[in-house]
Each structure stands twice: as C-alpha cells, then as structure tokens.
Design a protein around this motif. Structure first.
Motif, short mmCIF file in Angstrom:
data_model
loop_
_atom_site.label_atom_id
_atom_site.label_comp_id
_atom_site.label_asym_id
_atom_site.label_seq_id
_atom_site.Cartn_x
_atom_site.Cartn_y
_atom_site.Cartn_z
N HIS A 189 0.84 -1.19 0.00
CA HIS A 189 0.00 0.00 0.00
C HIS A 189 0.88 1.24 0.00
N ARG A 212 0.55 -4.49 4.17
CA ARG A 212 -0.63 -4.81 4.95
C ARG A 212 -0.88 -6.31 4.87
N SER A 261 -2.74 -9.92 5.68
CA SER A 261 -4.02 -10.56 5.97
C SER A 261 -4.02 -11.10 7.39
N THR A 313 -4.11 -9.24 10.17
CA THR A 313 -3.80 -8.18 11.14
C THR A 313 -4.37 -6.84 10.69
N TYR A 314 -4.22 -6.55 9.43
CA TYR A 314 -4.79 -5.36 8.80
C TYR A 314 -4.21 -4.05 9.32
N LYS A 315 -3.29 -4.10 10.25
CA LYS A 315 -2.72 -2.85 10.72
C LYS A 315 -1.67 -2.36 9.73
N TYR A 316 -1.40 -1.07 9.78
CA TYR A 316 -0.37 -0.48 8.95
C TYR A 316 0.86 -0.18 9.81
N PHE A 351 3.95 1.96 9.60
CA PHE A 351 4.54 3.05 8.84
C PHE A 351 6.03 3.12 9.12
N TYR A 387 -3.57 5.59 15.69
CA TYR A 387 -2.13 5.80 15.52
C TYR A 387 -1.71 7.06 16.25
N PRO A 423 3.37 7.68 11.52
CA PRO A 423 2.39 7.22 12.52
C PRO A 423 2.78 5.88 13.12
N GLN A 450 -6.14 -1.72 17.34
CA GLN A 450 -7.17 -1.85 16.32
C GLN A 450 -8.38 -2.56 16.91
N PRO A 472 -7.24 -7.09 3.56
CA PRO A 472 -5.95 -6.43 3.33
C PRO A 472 -5.87 -5.74 1.98
#
Lengths: 110, 113
Positions: free
Chosen positions: A34, A91, A93, A95-98, A100, B35, B43, B48, B98
C-alpha cells in the motif's frame, strides 16, 4: 512485522515524472503493498495498492518487482500539490494494521 | 474528504490528566485503528478494533485504551498523561480485508503541558 525501506527525501521538477522507490525484502506472499501520502497538517491519504501485478489509478501507478521485494510509486506528472511525505506500507491478511516507516518527503520544484 | 471525522481537532491537557478522543468511521467500515504521530515521525500503530473487540495492539502501555461502539465509531482513552504523549492522534477506518484501503481522519493534536 514486515518492514519497508524508503529514501528520506526526493526532489522533482513540476510537470515531470517521479519514481519513488521502496524496498520490502521480507515481504510474505499474503502481504499487500500500500502507498499513502500525507500532506502537512493532514491525515494520511490513500494513493494506491497492489499484490503482484502493476496497478494504475487516476493518482498514480504502482510497479511491483517480479520477486516482490521492491516496488515503485510513479507520479506521471508531478504538481506542487503532490509535495508530501509518501509512505510505502505492507498490509498483512489477519492483522490489517499499517506499520509506517519514516516515508519519503517529496519536494516539487516550480 | 474521507468521511472519517475526529474530535476535537486540538486539545491541551495537563500532565497526569485523562483524555478521550473520538472518531466517527466511514459508513460500512467494521474496523478502526488508532495511531500516534510524533512531530517529524511516521504514525505508530496503537491498537485496532474489529466489531467492538480489540484485535491487535502496538507497543503502547495499558493506560492507552479504546472502545468501538455498535455503530463502529470509536474512542481512544489515555490515562495519566505524560509530556511525551503530545502528538497527533489519527484514526483510520477500513474493512477487514488487506486489499482495501483505509480512510484516515484529520487527527487530533494533543498537547500535554
């Protein structure tokens, strides 16, 4: 967590194409790549994402290496409004968290 | 405009106080994440929520807690505020897939004095 590596900063002239690289050598088969950008004093804005094939949308193109260990965000004609910090994120599958990194600060010169 | 709204936009609190930040998700999104962004940094993932349950947490102490409501709006609570908690707090809403994008709010700028 999978990590990405980007140059700290890049410069481009207005109206010229910009290629923003990202390395993600630890990417797994289910990780989506992403890209987001963040303008000053704003939240991150979605740019594009992909899995294996190159992707195009109205904002940009995403070129993904065959081994998926790197990718390049392409802005076809940079404008002053494209000046921002660009983040390349994996990203995963489940967990879906980002996660950075520090991103690439793009400066566009008039 | 993303459809994700955060309130308040700015906030000043004193060390030791408690704060609640709010986030209204994009319609139809069942996942919200929070975040923390310090000045000049990317961030950092706090936690979540998916369908009102916490399903992932970053490296933040328990004094950072949250809630997600049936309408998928969310709150971030921080107790015993410290000076280092001064940051931009961002929420993002998405579907639990995702290959879909997340939509971020404009953030809440918290200053702890």
């Amino acid at each position: 967590d999978a990590k990405t590596t980007q140059p700290n900063s890049m410069e481009s002239n207005e109206e010229e194409p910009v290629h923003l690289p990202c390395n993600h050598s630890t990417i797994s088969g289910t990780d989506y790549i992403h890209w987001y950008r963040q303008l000053p004093s704003q939240g991150p804005e979605y740019v594009i994402h992909g899995l294996t094939s190159n992707v195009n949308n109205r904002m940009a193109s995403l070129a993904i290496a065959e081994d998926r260990k790197s990718s390049t965000l392409i802005l076809h004609r940079a404008t002053l409004r494209d000046a921002a910090v660009y983040y390349c994120i994996l990203r995963t599958s489940g967990t879906y968290k980002y996660i950075f990194g520090t991103g690439t600060r793009l400066k566009v010169l008039a | 405009e993303t459809g994700v709204t955060q309130s308040p936009t700015h906030l000043i609190k004193t060390r030791g106080q408690q704060v609640t930040l709010r986030c209204s998700s994009q319609s139809g999104h069942n996942t919200v994440s929070w975040y923390q962004q310090a000045l000049g940094q990317g961030p950092q993932f706090i936690f979540q929520y998916y369908r009102e349950e916490e399903n992932g947490r970053g490296n933040f102490p328990p004094r950072f807690s949250g809630l997600q409501f049936p309408n998928y709006s969310s709150e971030l609570n921080v107790n015993a505020l410290e000076l280092d908690d001064s940051a931009l707090y961002l929420c993002a809403s998405s579907l639990d897939l995702p290959n879909t994008e997340a939509f971020f709010g404009q953030g809440t700028r918290l200053t702890v004095v």
